[in-house]
Design a protein around this motif. Structure first.
Motif, PDB file in Angstrom:
ATOM      1  N   SER A  33       0.828  -1.206   0.000  1.00 20.66           N
ATOM      2  CA  SER A  33       0.000   0.000   0.000  1.00 20.66           C
ATOM      3  C   SER A  33       0.859   1.251   0.000  1.00 20.66           C
ATOM      4  O   SER A  33       0.574   2.222  -0.718  1.00 20.66           O
ATOM      5  CB  SER A  33      -0.929   0.005   1.212  1.00 20.66           C
ATOM      6  OG  SER A  33      -1.774  -1.123   1.216  1.00 20.66           O
ATOM      7  N   PRO A  76      -8.385   3.271  -4.392  1.00 18.95           N
ATOM      8  CA  PRO A  76      -8.722   1.983  -3.768  1.00 18.95           C
ATOM      9  C   PRO A  76      -9.091   0.913  -4.797  1.00 18.95           C
ATOM     10  O   PRO A  76      -8.747  -0.259  -4.636  1.00 18.95           O
ATOM     11  CB  PRO A  76      -9.908   2.320  -2.851  1.00 18.95           C
ATOM     12  CG  PRO A  76      -9.757   3.769  -2.565  1.00 18.95           C
ATOM     13  CD  PRO A  76      -9.192   4.371  -3.819  1.00 18.95           C
ATOM     14  N   TYR A  79      -5.871  -0.241  -6.474  1.00 12.55           N
ATOM     15  CA  TYR A  79      -5.088  -1.114  -5.583  1.00 12.55           C
ATOM     16  C   TYR A  79      -5.723  -2.493  -5.482  1.00 12.55           C
ATOM     17  O   TYR A  79      -5.023  -3.511  -5.546  1.00 12.55           O
ATOM     18  CB  TYR A  79      -4.983  -0.489  -4.189  1.00 12.55           C
ATOM     19  CG  TYR A  79      -4.221  -1.364  -3.216  1.00 12.55           C
ATOM     20  CD1 TYR A  79      -2.831  -1.428  -3.246  1.00 12.55           C
ATOM     21  CD2 TYR A  79      -4.897  -2.142  -2.269  1.00 12.55           C
ATOM     22  CE1 TYR A  79      -2.133  -2.235  -2.363  1.00 12.55           C
ATOM     23  CE2 TYR A  79      -4.201  -2.948  -1.389  1.00 12.55           C
ATOM     24  CZ  TYR A  79      -2.829  -2.993  -1.432  1.00 12.55           C
ATOM     25  OH  TYR A  79      -2.137  -3.801  -0.579  1.00 12.55           O
TER      26      TYR A  79
END
Length: 329
Positions: A33, A76, A79
């Protein structure tokens, strides 16, 4: 009662394994992340780079390229799409080279793994015997010289040492390039000598200092003095009593640093022009090739976590106190 204890041990073992895996998962997600976000904070738009030469690119072409690459999705979503595909073994396609990232990683991972392995073996082969000699003649000239070299090795960065080795050994040893083992084992090892020294010097110094300190403390313990009083040979006192107990903290350092060597290899590879993951990461960062950089970091994190999990198991096997403490209710 004994049967109950025996039945509970597999459950406790499974619980420890599950906890370790959960911790590994948290580390992997956190590291990926962070890299995912940092890559997108670097100035530059890969869609603008890939759309074509700057003077001939319209905003519509840039937006179309960004949409084709999925860069217009929320972070998001980007990812999740990447990490879910990575767990299936699909690291995506390089934005710049147009090749599958898994194919790019194949040969380069071998080079990085070889460099890390050679550095690890070199460090252990030098540090352990020298630490025994230094502890045996504590305070002597050999001990002071070894500690001075060890302190210097810890303080000197690997990339600076790599540049120094290039200057010193230019014309005597190969300083750039890589030769696969399949072509010539001798040439392969000769080309890897300087990179292995540059990467393993700091590791060797850390192992030396840790093992020497453990030996000095162990040699002054009561059970070692008792063993000597009973006339046990000195080599047996070192091998069976002193070195084995002093090696436990060193084993922890070996586990932590073995995984860290993979990340340290990134800088050394660029100094010696080795075609490993380090050069791939640098090229990926400079060209904003998100899938390449993210895949390299994920592989390094997984290897680091796997090595540390393995060392936890080895530590429990080597240290009987861990086994006894874990066997209690």
């Amino acid at each position: 009662m004994a049967l109950q204890l025996t039945a509970r041990r597999p459950a406790r073992t499974a619980g420890r394994v599950a906890l370790s895996l959960l911790q590994a998962l948290v580390v992997a997600v956190g590291a990926t992340s962070a890299v995912f976000l940092l890559m997108r904070l670097i100035p530059g738009d890969p869609a603008r780079i890939l759309a074509g030469p700057g003077g001939n690119v319209t905003d519509e072409q840039i937006e179309l390229t960004r949409r084709e690459l999925g860069l217009d999705d929320p972070l998001p979503v980007q990812y999740w799409d990447w990490i879910s595909a990575a767990f299936r073994g699909d690291f995506g396609t390089s934005l710049v080279l147009g090749e599958r990232v898994s194919d790019l990683l194949g040969d380069r991972l071998v080079v990085t793994a070889q460099l890390s392995a050679y550095s690890f073996l070199l460090a252990v082969a030098l540090a352990i015997p020298l630490s025994v000699v230094a502890a045996r003649w504590q305070g002597a000239a050999a001990d002071r010289a070894a500690r001075l070299v060890g302190s210097t090795g810890i303080a000197v960065p690997s990339f600076w040492l790599a540049l120094l080795l290039i200057i010193l050994f230019q014309g005597y040893l190969p300083i750039f390039g890589y030769v696969p083992v399949s072509e010539s084992l001798t040439d392969h090892l000769v080309h890897m000598i300087l990179p292995a020294i540059a990467l393993g010097a700091g590791f060797a110094a850390l192992v030396f200092e840790t093992n020497r300190a453990g030996l000095v403390e162990t040699l002054s313990s009561d059970y070692v003095r008792t063993a000597r009083a009973f006339g046990i040979p000195e080599w047996r006192v070192y091998g069976r009593y002193a070195l084995r107990n002093a090696f436990l903290p060193t084993l922890t350092i070996l586990g932590i640093q073995a995984g860290a060597l993979m990340s340290g290899a990134l800088l050394v590879e660029n100094a010696f022009a080795l075609p490993g993951m380090g050069r791939l990461v640098v090229q990926g960062v400079l060209s904003r090739d998100y899938p390449v950089v993210q895949a390299c970091i994920l592989v390094i994190v997984v290897i680091f976590v796997a090595v540390n999990l393995l060392m936890d198991v080895v530590y429990a096997v080597v240290d009987p106190r861990v086994r006894r403490s874990r066997g209690r209710v």
